[in-house]
Write a protein that holds these residues in place. Structure first.
Motif, mmCIF file in Angstrom:
data_model
loop_
_atom_site.group_PDB
_atom_site.id
_atom_site.type_symbol
_atom_site.label_atom_id
_atom_site.label_comp_id
_atom_site.label_asym_id
_atom_site.label_seq_id
_atom_site.Cartn_x
_atom_site.Cartn_y
_atom_site.Cartn_z
ATOM 1 N N ASP A 141 15.094 5.366 1.724
ATOM 2 C CA ASP A 141 14.021 5.242 0.737
ATOM 3 C C ASP A 141 12.689 5.392 1.450
ATOM 4 O OD1 ASP A 141 15.754 4.878 -1.376
ATOM 5 O OD2 ASP A 141 15.722 2.686 -1.219
ATOM 6 N N LEU A 142 11.839 6.264 0.918
ATOM 7 C CA LEU A 142 10.572 6.597 1.556
ATOM 8 C C LEU A 142 9.397 6.333 0.628
ATOM 9 C CD1 LEU A 142 11.536 10.068 3.056
ATOM 10 C CD2 LEU A 142 11.152 7.973 4.374
ATOM 11 N N GLU A 143 8.287 5.951 1.228
ATOM 12 C CA GLU A 143 7.011 5.899 0.526
ATOM 13 C C GLU A 143 6.068 6.880 1.211
ATOM 14 O OE1 GLU A 143 3.350 2.861 -0.633
ATOM 15 O OE2 GLU A 143 5.140 2.095 0.383
ATOM 16 N N PHE A 144 5.518 7.796 0.420
ATOM 17 C CA PHE A 144 4.570 8.766 0.954
ATOM 18 C C PHE A 144 3.201 8.113 1.037
ATOM 19 C CE2 PHE A 144 1.757 12.554 -0.107
ATOM 20 C CZ PHE A 144 1.727 13.017 1.203
ATOM 21 N N ASN A 145 2.667 8.008 2.246
ATOM 22 C CA ASN A 145 1.385 7.336 2.448
ATOM 23 C C ASN A 145 0.181 8.252 2.288
ATOM 24 O OD1 ASN A 145 2.613 4.888 2.931
ATOM 25 N ND2 ASN A 145 2.664 5.141 5.149
ATOM 26 N N GLY A 146 0.437 9.569 2.175
ATOM 27 C CA GLY A 146 -0.649 10.494 1.960
ATOM 28 C C GLY A 146 -0.807 11.487 3.093
ATOM 29 N N ALA A 147 -1.850 12.304 2.975
ATOM 30 C CA ALA A 147 -2.145 13.341 3.958
ATOM 31 C C ALA A 147 -3.616 13.259 4.323
ATOM 32 C CB ALA A 147 -1.827 14.721 3.383
ATOM 33 N N ALA A 148 -3.932 13.606 5.570
ATOM 34 C CA ALA A 148 -5.316 13.548 6.026
ATOM 35 C C ALA A 148 -5.485 14.439 7.242
ATOM 36 C CB ALA A 148 -5.711 12.115 6.371
ATOM 37 N N LYS A 149 -6.744 14.826 7.501
ATOM 38 C CA LYS A 149 -7.077 15.545 8.731
ATOM 39 C C LYS A 149 -7.695 14.536 9.687
ATOM 40 C CE LYS A 149 -8.360 19.794 8.709
ATOM 41 N NZ LYS A 149 -9.084 21.094 8.580
ATOM 42 N N ASP A 150 -7.112 14.427 10.895
ATOM 43 C CA ASP A 150 -7.618 13.445 11.854
ATOM 44 C C ASP A 150 -8.850 13.989 12.590
ATOM 45 O OD1 ASP A 150 -6.790 15.057 14.019
ATOM 46 O OD2 ASP A 150 -4.899 13.986 14.272
ATOM 47 N N PRO A 151 -9.518 13.166 13.416
ATOM 48 C CA PRO A 151 -10.752 13.607 14.086
ATOM 49 C C PRO A 151 -10.554 14.784 15.037
ATOM 50 C CG PRO A 151 -10.611 11.220 14.091
ATOM 51 C CD PRO A 151 -9.295 11.729 13.600
ATOM 52 N N PHE A 152 -9.302 15.076 15.391
ATOM 53 C CA PHE A 152 -9.028 16.183 16.305
ATOM 54 C C PHE A 152 -8.646 17.466 15.568
ATOM 55 C CE2 PHE A 152 -7.942 12.119 18.263
ATOM 56 C CZ PHE A 152 -8.830 12.118 19.329
ATOM 57 N N GLY A 153 -8.744 17.431 14.237
ATOM 58 C CA GLY A 153 -8.453 18.606 13.436
ATOM 59 C C GLY A 153 -7.002 18.765 13.038
ATOM 60 N N ASN A 154 -6.169 17.783 13.369
ATOM 61 C CA ASN A 154 -4.757 17.854 12.998
ATOM 62 C C ASN A 154 -4.556 17.454 11.540
ATOM 63 O OD1 ASN A 154 -3.769 18.413 15.720
ATOM 64 N ND2 ASN A 154 -4.268 16.278 16.180
ATOM 65 N N GLU A 155 -3.749 18.228 10.829
ATOM 66 C CA GLU A 155 -3.372 17.873 9.463
ATOM 67 C C GLU A 155 -2.122 17.005 9.529
ATOM 68 O OE1 GLU A 155 -3.469 21.027 6.506
ATOM 69 O OE2 GLU A 155 -4.454 22.297 7.982
ATOM 70 N N ARG A 156 -2.237 15.779 9.035
ATOM 71 C CA ARG A 156 -1.155 14.814 9.143
ATOM 72 C C ARG A 156 -0.624 14.398 7.777
ATOM 73 N NH1 ARG A 156 -0.530 11.841 13.952
ATOM 74 N NH2 ARG A 156 -2.052 12.399 15.585
ATOM 75 N N VAL A 157 0.665 14.051 7.758
ATOM 76 C CA VAL A 157 1.252 13.358 6.620
ATOM 77 C C VAL A 157 1.905 12.084 7.146
ATOM 78 C CG1 VAL A 157 1.645 15.394 5.190
ATOM 79 C CG2 VAL A 157 3.406 14.684 6.837
ATOM 80 N N GLY A 158 2.014 11.077 6.282
ATOM 81 C CA GLY A 158 2.591 9.813 6.705
ATOM 82 C C GLY A 158 3.602 9.279 5.711
ATOM 83 N N PHE A 159 4.660 8.663 6.240
ATOM 84 C CA PHE A 159 5.714 8.066 5.420
ATOM 85 C C PHE A 159 6.121 6.714 6.002
ATOM 86 C CE2 PHE A 159 6.226 12.619 4.916
ATOM 87 C CZ PHE A 159 6.497 12.787 3.569
ATOM 88 N N GLU A 160 6.538 5.803 5.134
ATOM 89 C CA GLU A 160 7.249 4.603 5.540
ATOM 90 C C GLU A 160 8.635 4.676 4.920
ATOM 91 O OE1 GLU A 160 5.250 0.856 4.866
ATOM 92 O OE2 GLU A 160 3.312 1.888 4.853
ATOM 93 N N GLY A 161 9.657 4.255 5.665
ATOM 94 C CA GLY A 161 11.010 4.346 5.143
ATOM 95 C C GLY A 161 11.861 3.153 5.524
#
Length: 202
Positions: A141-161
């Motif tokens: 079971d996963l919760e999608f925490n969202g997406a963001a661009k970090d200060p280094f320009g990386n596009e990130r997504v986050g999950f908790e499971g």
């Protein structure tokens, strides 16, 4: 915003929904960032308390398809020898043939086979978990925490499971009886996941 779609059981196909541009923008391959992620577990010890641990070495990828979420998936390889429960003696025992037999079976792997939306930010991903040469299905079971661009320009997504399994089903059967009844180590193991993944360059 959904990442995974549920297969419809309607006899008449519903009109195709417009693709969410923000969701479509997530499409791509992501590499899990171990320095901002975690794979942990909890087992009951001596019937009275919990012992927590983690695997500190792993690698994996997420395949997200924002225009066809059902095509999304995940692949993770975990190094068994990286197990860490805060006790060197216990970790050595867990690496031994009594438990994981890390020398003969150095990796634990997960390969997704299906995913579904449960509503809101909640999802369930199912796949094949291989431990000690035994492969069985497991659902996370996963919760999608969202997406963001970090200060280094990386596009990130986050999950908790989170997930639960019976270790005996994967051949992890070692135990010891207690004088007061019961056993030293629970069969049920709780797994937790904190995943941050970086989108690969196109």
């Amino acid at each position: 915003m959904g990442l995974f779609s549920r297969t419809s059981t309607a006899t008449v196909p519903a009109p195709a929904a417009a693709v969410d541009p923000a969701l479509a923008a997530l499409t791509g391959t992501y590499t899990i960032d171990p320095s901002h992620s975690g794979i942990g577990f909890t087992a009951r010890h001596a019937m009275v308390t919990n012992v927590r641990g983690a695997f500190t070495e792993y690698e994996g990828t997420l395949e997200l398809d924002g225009t066809d979420p059902a095509a999304s998936g995940a692949s993770i390889d975990v190094t068994i020898a990286s197990i860490d429960t805060g006790s060197a003696d216990r970790d050595a025992h867990l690496r031994s043939a009594d438990f994981f037999d890390a020398e003969q079976f150095p990796l634990m792997t997960f390969r997704s086979t299906a995913a579904e939306a449960l509503g809101g930010a909640d999802y369930r991903i199912t796949g094949d978990l291989t431990i000690k040469g035994v492969t069985k299905p497991i659902s996370i079971d996963l919760e999608f925490n969202g997406a963001a661009k970090d200060p280094f320009g990386n596009e990130r997504v986050g999950f908790e499971g989170k997930a639960e399994l019976l270790r005996s089903e994967w051949g992890l059967t070692w135990n010891a009886a207690l004088e007061t009844g019961g056993v030293l180590v629970s069969d049920k193991i709780k797994l937790t996941f904190e995943i941050s993944a970086i989108k690969n360059a196109q």
